[in-house]
Scaffold this motif. Sequence first.
Motif, short mmCIF file in Angstrom:
data_model
loop_
_atom_site.label_atom_id
_atom_site.label_comp_id
_atom_site.label_asym_id
_atom_site.label_seq_id
_atom_site.Cartn_x
_atom_site.Cartn_y
_atom_site.Cartn_z
N PRO A 191 4.82 6.76 -29.41
CA PRO A 191 5.23 8.09 -29.04
C PRO A 191 6.54 8.49 -29.71
N ILE A 192 6.71 9.75 -29.89
CA ILE A 192 7.92 10.30 -30.50
C ILE A 192 9.04 10.31 -29.46
N PRO A 193 10.28 9.87 -29.84
CA PRO A 193 11.38 9.92 -28.88
C PRO A 193 11.55 11.33 -28.34
N GLY A 194 11.76 11.40 -27.03
CA GLY A 194 11.90 12.70 -26.38
C GLY A 194 10.57 13.32 -25.99
N ASP A 195 9.47 12.69 -26.41
CA ASP A 195 8.14 13.19 -26.06
C ASP A 195 7.95 13.07 -24.55
N HIS A 196 7.42 14.12 -23.91
CA HIS A 196 7.25 14.11 -22.47
C HIS A 196 6.26 13.04 -22.01
N ALA A 197 5.38 12.58 -22.88
CA ALA A 197 4.43 11.53 -22.50
C ALA A 197 5.16 10.24 -22.15
N VAL A 198 6.33 10.01 -22.75
CA VAL A 198 7.10 8.81 -22.46
C VAL A 198 7.58 8.82 -21.02
N ASN A 199 7.94 10.00 -20.52
CA ASN A 199 8.47 10.13 -19.17
C ASN A 199 7.43 10.56 -18.15
N ALA A 200 6.16 10.42 -18.49
CA ALA A 200 5.09 10.89 -17.61
C ALA A 200 5.09 10.11 -16.29
N PHE A 201 4.72 10.79 -15.23
CA PHE A 201 4.57 10.15 -13.94
C PHE A 201 3.45 9.12 -14.03
N PRO A 202 3.67 7.89 -13.58
CA PRO A 202 2.65 6.83 -13.70
C PRO A 202 1.51 7.02 -12.69
N ILE A 203 0.73 8.07 -12.86
CA ILE A 203 -0.29 8.46 -11.89
C ILE A 203 -1.27 7.34 -11.60
N GLY A 204 -1.62 6.55 -12.60
CA GLY A 204 -2.56 5.45 -12.38
C GLY A 204 -2.00 4.36 -11.50
N ASP A 205 -0.68 4.24 -11.43
CA ASP A 205 -0.04 3.22 -10.61
C ASP A 205 0.26 3.71 -9.20
N ALA A 206 0.13 5.00 -8.96
CA ALA A 206 0.45 5.58 -7.65
C ALA A 206 -0.73 5.34 -6.72
N ARG A 207 -0.71 4.18 -6.07
CA ARG A 207 -1.85 3.77 -5.25
C ARG A 207 -1.54 3.74 -3.76
N GLN A 208 -0.32 4.05 -3.40
CA GLN A 208 0.07 3.98 -1.99
C GLN A 208 0.31 5.38 -1.44
N ARG A 209 -0.34 5.72 -0.34
CA ARG A 209 -0.08 6.99 0.33
C ARG A 209 1.10 6.79 1.26
N ILE A 210 2.09 7.64 1.14
CA ILE A 210 3.25 7.57 2.03
C ILE A 210 3.42 8.92 2.72
N VAL A 211 4.05 8.89 3.88
CA VAL A 211 4.35 10.10 4.63
C VAL A 211 5.85 10.32 4.57
N LEU A 212 6.25 11.52 4.16
CA LEU A 212 7.66 11.90 4.18
C LEU A 212 7.92 12.61 5.50
N GLU A 213 8.97 12.18 6.21
CA GLU A 213 9.29 12.75 7.51
C GLU A 213 10.71 13.29 7.55
N SER A 214 10.90 14.36 8.31
CA SER A 214 12.23 14.93 8.49
C SER A 214 12.59 14.91 9.97
N LYS A 215 13.88 14.81 10.22
CA LYS A 215 14.39 14.75 11.59
C LYS A 215 14.39 16.16 12.18
N VAL A 216 13.97 16.25 13.43
CA VAL A 216 13.93 17.52 14.14
C VAL A 216 14.72 17.36 15.43
N LEU A 217 15.62 18.30 15.69
CA LEU A 217 16.38 18.30 16.93
C LEU A 217 15.88 19.43 17.81
N ALA A 218 15.60 19.11 19.07
CA ALA A 218 15.13 20.11 20.02
C ALA A 218 16.02 20.06 21.26
#
Length: 117
Positions: free
Chosen positions: A1-28
């Motif tokens: 790949p060419i330096p600076g090419d966006h393919a170099v910095n691509a998100f590793p979609i094939g390695d993303a095998r874990q589903r995670i839940v993002l949670e935020s704190k709520v005050l009531a």
Amino acid sequence: PIPGDHAVNAFPIGDARQRIVLESKVLAADGGGGYAESWEPYAVVWAVLEMESGSKPLEAGRPEMRVSGRFIIRRRGDVSVNHRVRIGARLFGIRAIVDAGPQSPALTLLCEEGAPS
């Protein structure tokens, strides 16, 4: 790949095998002049999970195992260190967010299991 090419910095979609839940704190309002704290999920995303070494800090005079890990997710603008990650019953406090800049398609969440958020 060419330096600076966006393919170099691509998100590793094939390695993303874990589903995670993002949670935020709520005050009531608790009706007594104070607040009750709870957590609500705001996103379910695919992640690359890289677990790291554990440590045994003392909590209340007894050792407690803590595991740190990295979660690499697609870039999004609504993640903060005030949030946490859930995988099933496991909870990870987000300690830092590594952002390689606006051209990067990914964020790296540096987390610690069992840490208060």
